[in-house]
Scaffold this active site. Sequence first.
Site, PDB file in Angstrom:
ATOM      1  N   ASP A  97      -6.621   2.063 -10.733  1.00 18.11           N
ATOM      2  CA  ASP A  97      -5.172   2.089 -10.591  1.00 18.11           C
ATOM      3  C   ASP A  97      -4.528   1.279 -11.717  1.00 18.11           C
ATOM      4  O   ASP A  97      -5.197   0.772 -12.612  1.00 18.11           O
ATOM      5  CB  ASP A  97      -4.744   1.571  -9.220  1.00 18.11           C
ATOM      6  CG  ASP A  97      -5.281   0.176  -8.933  1.00 18.11           C
ATOM      7  OD1 ASP A  97      -5.810  -0.462  -9.852  1.00 18.11           O
ATOM      8  OD2 ASP A  97      -5.181  -0.264  -7.774  1.00 18.11           O
ATOM      9  N   GLU A  99      -3.202  -1.645 -11.707  1.00 19.63           N
ATOM     10  CA  GLU A  99      -3.625  -3.036 -11.743  1.00 19.63           C
ATOM     11  C   GLU A  99      -4.997  -3.170 -12.386  1.00 19.63           C
ATOM     12  O   GLU A  99      -5.243  -4.074 -13.187  1.00 19.63           O
ATOM     13  CB  GLU A  99      -3.622  -3.610 -10.324  1.00 19.63           C
ATOM     14  CG  GLU A  99      -3.695  -5.107 -10.271  1.00 19.63           C
ATOM     15  CD  GLU A  99      -3.374  -5.652  -8.886  1.00 19.63           C
ATOM     16  OE1 GLU A  99      -3.293  -6.871  -8.762  1.00 19.63           O
ATOM     17  OE2 GLU A  99      -3.205  -4.849  -7.939  1.00 19.63           O
ATOM     18  N   TYR A 323     -12.588   5.397  -3.599  1.00 18.91           N
ATOM     19  CA  TYR A 323     -11.617   4.324  -3.856  1.00 18.91           C
ATOM     20  C   TYR A 323     -10.523   4.313  -2.793  1.00 18.91           C
ATOM     21  O   TYR A 323      -9.964   5.348  -2.450  1.00 18.91           O
ATOM     22  CB  TYR A 323     -11.011   4.506  -5.241  1.00 18.91           C
ATOM     23  CG  TYR A 323     -10.206   3.322  -5.704  1.00 18.91           C
ATOM     24  CD1 TYR A 323     -10.736   2.037  -5.649  1.00 18.91           C
ATOM     25  CD2 TYR A 323      -8.921   3.482  -6.194  1.00 18.91           C
ATOM     26  CE1 TYR A 323     -10.005   0.942  -6.085  1.00 18.91           C
ATOM     27  CE2 TYR A 323      -8.174   2.398  -6.639  1.00 18.91           C
ATOM     28  CZ  TYR A 323      -8.722   1.136  -6.574  1.00 18.91           C
ATOM     29  OH  TYR A 323      -7.996   0.055  -6.996  1.00 18.91           O
TER      30      TYR A 323
END
Length: 884
Positions: A97, A99, A323
Amino acid sequence: MARKLVIVESPTKSKTIGGYLGADYDVVASVGHIRDLAERSELPAEVKKGDIGKFAIDIAGGFVPYYVVSPDKKKIITDLKRRLKEADELYLATDEDREGEAIAWHLLEVLKPKVPVKRLAFHEITREGIERAMAAPREVNTELVEAQEARRLLDRLYGYEVSPVLWRKIQQGLSAGRVQSVTLRLVVDRERERMAFQSAEYWDLAARFTATEGPDRGRSFAAKLTSVDGKRVATGKDFDDRGALTNSKVVHVTGALAGALAAGLAEASFSVTSVDSKPYKRRPAAPFITSTLIQESSRKLRLSARQAMSVAQGLYQKGFITYMRSDSPTLSAEAVRAARSQAAELYGSDSVAASARVYASKDSNAQEAHEAIRPAGDRFRTPDSVRSELRGDEFRMYEMIWKRTVASQMADAEGTTSTVRIGATTAAHHAVEFSASGTIITKPGFLAAYEESREKERYEEDEQKVGREGDARLPQLAASQKVDAEDIEPLTHATTPPPRFTQGSMIKELEDRKLGRPSTYAAMVDVIIDRGYVRVDRQQLVPNWIAFAIIRLLEEHFSWLIDYDFTADMEQDLDRIADGELSRLDWLSEFYFGSGEEEDGRGQGLKALAENLGDIDARANSTFEVGDGIVLRVGRYGPYIEREVDGEQQRASVPEDLSPDELTVAKAEELLANQGGDERELGTHPESGLPVVAKAGRFGPYVTEVLPDDAKGKPRTASLFKSMDLTTVTLEDALRLMSLPRVVGVADDGEEITAQNGRFGPYLKKGTDSRTIESEEQLLSITLEEALAIYAQPKRGRGRTAAPPLKELGTDPVSEKPVVVKSGRFGDYITDGTTNVTIPKDLTLDSLTEEKAYELLAEKRAKGPAKKPARRTAARKTTTRKKS
């Protein structure tokens, strides 16, 4: 031999991936972020002036961030640099992602590798998933990094400009945030609706009917009154929140009318007016995304948002699921084949949908993950096959994810919904009609594997009876057929206020409004709970009065910052930055300095808004009208109500467990009338001249001085001894309590000995040496000689003989270890030898069952170990500036 260095985020993930990659790969963890925006104390003296000193952002220089390596990551960075010297290739395998992409970029900036660098994204930690990732490496996506950095910088600007206003005008330690504040506003707005709500009463009739002929003769069923003289009977959805009827086409059945109708039907003849049947079909729910996983975990597993994400992360890192941060319900071709194959194998080929089901996100910007949350691998492991490896909440969540994924590729549930209407005429010539509905499932389809739960909607009537073929159902009836009636009973109902949000329904609301990203939903709910603005009561989010004061100030002085649509637009802008369609610099500049084009205040910009707040009346902002001259004020020591009677102020504390919507005028009158029960004035302190009161507080009864509202400093305060009673404590007792800690005397080595009361009980303190004493009363009576005698004895340590357990509770089904109750320094606790959990205050040793003990241990495991605060160091911080 040359080695390849692979950097992931978590140690658990590194072990799993390392086992697949083999000896040529050195897999290590960064343990999350390695650096962040500096705090003021971490900045060099030469940059502490101006914007860099305030935000750690060079605003004038183009919003350039000033980063520092986190103190607890310096050893990790040193180790990574050492390993990098021995490597011929670097793989950055942080999460996929925004981040994770930013963490990978920060690693590049700090490590400055001279070897080839490849970015990997593992959607699942399985051999197949890792092989696919290794076969398709890429470069770090700078546009994703730009979007994440824009979010981080904006959050710093927002928090550092707005939070200090809350400190000055409400209370120290409060915080404001871009999405945190709108999340809190949702909770407060819902409570406001509840406070303004006025209930309406409405009635109907319930009856039981029995078929008198046909194949189902003698079978009875229940039905409700649905119409009178051709008009539908009003239900809760026909009234507004002020109790007024909003639909002129319905009939409002009052208690009197319901009684008259029931009496008039005593001798009436009932017959079937119509029987309607229609096909019933229901599709399976889409595979999980982050928000739906949290919601379903809340409803089915009773996990908080934080617990759900923690359990899911553990499953991902161990290689059991894909995920866990995803806003896409799409399944890969391999996953579709695996789900269809298992559905056919376990439930029969006729249970599988005729063609593969394709699910698409409702959000056009869903892009941060490639696939839904599902069991890992190209062939799913069944729950039975992982039972020996997963326990407790991990097993239950895996089973739920597996079932939902398999069910998503199964056939529709099919059946028939029937509605029968029964008519009659009362003695007063009112035509009435009763109805009953039921659904029979003849082909369960996906329901054989999984059924999605849901929270009951407001105004929702009792659900239709749904049964399988062969279950109890409506009898076969035909129009004009006579039926017998009995037990005709008037029933009263009252409209209910809007339900409070649960953690699950709040996350659904955030998702529906597009506030934040899936990866942040749990954190947004957690932060308003952790900061004490909201408490969880029977799974409901209940705001306190501090929350009301915060939202009022933000609404009146920062209105566009907590506008729901504006916050959602900001998320779309971040998506545009991630797509390369919008400049990070332009976006931050417009947010902070404004555009000057809009008339609703948004064009002003955050900087001008914070600098031109005008005069904010702190007292007025924290004062709320209750009614009849009674107001609630948010004070430094909690909320209290106040009114003036004959020139004299009356006050009463508001209990913490009293919800804002429960503070009616009648309740306030009760609190004021009984204030002596919760607060007793004992007299005046001879030194300060201030009133001394005894009060009941959240941590137990205590005595304290009462400071004027404009006074600075803290009052002298002390908890009552366990042997004391709130109703009998005297001023002399209070003065003695407030004199603690007491100096007992000075030892021969010159060290002062004091008697103190701490969170773990009474004790003596001499320098760094503390000794427990037997009772609280000794705090006031112990002599120097007695204290020296205690210090002359050897200090009790770990060599003590363990006390026998207070209670034995069998073997824990998860750890398979014996569970006992022991007495510890912090109170009685449950333990299986590995996990310890304190017995809740609402449980006694006698009422504690084995099942409850196992449940408490499971909840503690799900929360994980408590985080220790980072150690502060006076050493100079290592700084790394972003290249401009």
